[in-house]
Motif scaffolding. Structure first.
Motif, mmCIF file in Angstrom:
data_model
loop_
_atom_site.group_PDB
_atom_site.id
_atom_site.type_symbol
_atom_site.label_atom_id
_atom_site.label_comp_id
_atom_site.label_asym_id
_atom_site.label_seq_id
_atom_site.Cartn_x
_atom_site.Cartn_y
_atom_site.Cartn_z
ATOM 1 N N TRP A 1 -12.237 7.466 -15.628
ATOM 2 C CA TRP A 1 -12.789 8.449 -16.578
ATOM 3 C C TRP A 1 -13.683 9.469 -15.883
ATOM 4 O O TRP A 1 -14.376 10.238 -16.554
ATOM 5 N N ILE A 2 -13.725 9.492 -14.552
ATOM 6 C CA ILE A 2 -14.707 10.336 -13.847
ATOM 7 C C ILE A 2 -14.572 11.808 -14.217
ATOM 8 O O ILE A 2 -15.570 12.547 -14.225
ATOM 9 N N ARG A 3 -13.395 12.261 -14.596
ATOM 10 C CA ARG A 3 -13.232 13.695 -14.943
ATOM 11 C C ARG A 3 -14.102 14.052 -16.147
ATOM 12 O O ARG A 3 -14.531 15.202 -16.282
ATOM 13 N N SER A 4 -14.385 13.047 -17.004
ATOM 14 C CA SER A 4 -15.164 13.325 -18.232
ATOM 15 C C SER A 4 -16.657 13.373 -17.951
ATOM 16 O O SER A 4 -17.446 13.687 -18.831
ATOM 17 N N TRP A 5 -17.052 13.074 -16.725
ATOM 18 C CA TRP A 5 -18.477 13.000 -16.354
ATOM 19 C C TRP A 5 -19.048 14.397 -16.180
ATOM 20 O O TRP A 5 -18.367 15.287 -15.633
ATOM 21 N N ASP A 6 -20.291 14.637 -16.631
ATOM 22 C CA ASP A 6 -20.842 15.986 -16.440
ATOM 23 C C ASP A 6 -21.315 16.177 -14.993
ATOM 24 O O ASP A 6 -21.752 17.248 -14.616
ATOM 25 N N GLY A 7 -21.173 15.120 -14.187
ATOM 26 C CA GLY A 7 -21.563 15.245 -12.772
ATOM 27 C C GLY A 7 -20.434 15.820 -11.920
ATOM 28 O O GLY A 7 -20.529 15.869 -10.688
ATOM 29 N N PRO B 1 -11.643 9.697 -5.669
ATOM 30 C CA PRO B 1 -13.124 9.604 -5.654
ATOM 31 C C PRO B 1 -13.636 8.180 -5.838
ATOM 32 O O PRO B 1 -14.711 7.839 -5.388
ATOM 33 N N GLY B 2 -12.860 7.318 -6.538
ATOM 34 C CA GLY B 2 -13.255 5.917 -6.706
ATOM 35 C C GLY B 2 -14.629 5.751 -7.342
ATOM 36 O O GLY B 2 -15.434 4.914 -6.937
ATOM 37 N N GLY B 3 -14.934 6.611 -8.337
ATOM 38 C CA GLY B 3 -16.198 6.443 -9.059
ATOM 39 C C GLY B 3 -17.394 7.092 -8.381
ATOM 40 O O GLY B 3 -18.539 6.877 -8.795
ATOM 41 N N GLU B 4 -17.147 7.861 -7.324
ATOM 42 C CA GLU B 4 -18.266 8.552 -6.644
ATOM 43 C C GLU B 4 -17.904 10.024 -6.442
ATOM 44 O O GLU B 4 -16.741 10.357 -6.256
ATOM 45 N N TRP B 5 -18.969 10.883 -6.499
ATOM 46 C CA TRP B 5 -18.717 12.311 -6.310
ATOM 47 C C TRP B 5 -19.949 12.984 -5.744
ATOM 48 O O TRP B 5 -21.040 12.742 -6.261
#
Ligand code: GYZ
Length: 474
Positions: free
Chosen positions: A79-85, A64-68
């Protein structure tokens, strides 16, 4: 008055815990530091001489490289997995899309070799728990991905073949493992975390068995209470790993002492073989280093370790990164620059050009970096001193040319400069102007240099004026 003093006492205590405790007030510890001062063995001397390293953060987060879903995650991309997005299951399904067909270990190693890296620290498992090797102890590994094959072995082999040592990054915190806990509050937590400790030990011994040429383990994800409470277990595990791999290098981030103190134990002694607290920051004075070995791990963007498509904010330039390298080595540390390969296994062009430009500089100036240490000289504004370990050879790494063109050098008393010349261009010599005892100017021939350069000072102890011996009158 006493009531007023109480908060001060605690504040004072907290700040002291980070510094070596004053002599005399030491407490007895079972799981604190097991050695004071630096390691003196050959394996650590080799690590100390590296100067420049490469960090690689690579895993599912690189896809994902910081985008979803068209949204940008503002935290660190890994750390993107920890994001509520993002839903956890959606992230975990990335494993079915991980197929780095452009991965070329030989090309990665060649780029690192050209850059001048002497070691690489590679993420075997980051906080998300995805293993880049086919671990027997979980199915959340590359073996379950379309790629299937072990990624760590080809990396270790290719880097070793390029003359680059390998250190394995391992995150204790593992979001994929249902037995991992932030803290241990209940009996169930405790039972689960005992299973997690066994799993962690199994994976670490597995890594040491599978990759026998690796030189160390770079631990991370060790700040949560559950692990901080495992002083005895972690201490015993560290001892077991060191027995398994004599010379193994483990930093200060692995374990806490029985009072929960990390990096420095309750007596202010460094735990582990080198300090791992210098993350995206560099000490300013030698006193901050407390005589320890240390590494500084550094990102190119402000705080992005895994591949980040946006590549936004302040992106460090080659000269900025070279100055950080020089500053680290001048203060007895190693500088470890991070690369975040893409999910397809390619390295972004911006990182490749930084590596090449750093390598071009290192090709001329590596003598001032490799096997060098703190020179013990008064710092000067024009840049940094390093000294070749075991010699009196001093290097002046010049980053800030003064308009006067005069570079001040203060040497220890009774030391003189026997030769001064431009590293890489020995015919370009300098005649130091001694302005007073052990203080000289090196006058540059031009102040229009546009990139950092190095001047070599061959120094010698001034011989005592031999007492003139008068022949006895015949
Ligand atoms: C190298 C970096 O390490 C991390 N975290 O580092 C720290 O926690 N650093 C830290 C924390 C407190 C004091 C000093 C350093 C990770 O979360 C991050 O994704 C990356 O892998």
């Amino acid at each position: 008055l006493l009531l007023l003093l109480i908060p001060l006492m605690f504040t004072c205590q907290t700040s002291l815990a980070q510094q070596p405790a004053a002599q005399g007030d030491k407490v007895s510890l079972v799981h604190g530091a097991h050695r004071t001062g630096r390691r003196t063995d050959a394996a650590m001397a080799r690590w100390r001489a590296y100067g420049l390293g490469q960090f690689i953060h690579w895993g599912l987060y690189s896809i994902p490289g910081g985008e979803w879903d068209g949204k940008t995650y503002n935290g660190a991309a890994e750390w993107i997995r920890s994001w509520d997005g993002i839903t956890k299951s959606a992230y975990d399904s990335l494993i079915y899309h991980f197929n780095p067909v452009k991965f070329d270990a030989t090309a990665w190693a060649a780029a690192a070799q050209q850059m001048g890296a002497k070691y690489v620290t590679i993420t075997t498992k980051h906080h998300d728990g995805f293993c880049l090797w086919p671990s027997k102890y979980t199915s959340y590994t590359v073996a379950s991905s379309p790629y299937k094959k072990d990624l760590i072995k080809p990396l270790v082999d290719a880097y070793n073949k390029a003359g680059i040592d390998v250190i394995l990054y391992f995150s204790i915190m593992d979001w994929s493992n249902p037995d991992w806990r932030y803290d241990i509050k209940t009996k169930d937590d405790s039972i689960a975390f005992e299973r997690f400790k066994k799993f962690t030990r199994n994976q670490l011994l597995e890594l040491l068995e599978r990759y026998p040429t690796t030189k160390g383990l770079w631990f991370d994800g060790t700040w949560d209470n559950a692990w901080v409470k495992q002083a005895a277990f972690a201490d015993e595990l560290e001892t077991e790993m060191r027995k398994m791999r004599p010379g193994l290098i483990i930093g200060s981030r692995f374990r806490a002492d029985e009072n929960g103190k990390r990096h420095f134990d309750t007596n202010g002694q460094l735990m582990g073989d080198y300090e791992q607290g210098w993350e995206r920051k560099i000490p300013n004075t030698i006193t901050e280093v407390h005589g320890n070995d240390w590494d500084c791990v550094m990102t190119v963007p402000e705080n992005q370790w895994g591949y980040n498509a946006a590549w936004k904010g302040h992106i460090k330039t080659t000269d900025e990164l070279l100055e950080m390298l020089a500053k680290c080595v001048s203060l007895d540390g190693n500088f470890v620059l991070n690369f975040g390969p893409k999910g397809d296994g390619s390295i972004r062009k911006e990182e490749l050009s930084l590596a090449r430009e750093i390598g071009d500089w290192m090709a001329v100036n590596q003598e001032a970096i490799y096997g060098c240490e703190y020179a013990g000289l008064e710092p000067q504004n024009w840049g940094y001193f390093t000294k070749k370990t075991g010699t009196d050879k001093i290097y002046m790494l010049v980053f800030n040319v003064p308009v006067s063109g005069a570079l001040r050098v203060k040497l220890p008393v009774q030391t003189s400069i026997s030769k001064a010349y431009r590293l890489g261009q020995p015919a370009q010599t300098f005649v130091p102007e001694e302005i007073q005892a052990s203080e000289s100017f090196i006058h540059l021939k031009t102040t229009s240099e546009k990139h950092p350069f190095v001047i070599v000072l061959e120094t010698a102890k001034k011989t005592e004026n031999p007492k003139v011996k008068y022949e006895k009158a015949k």
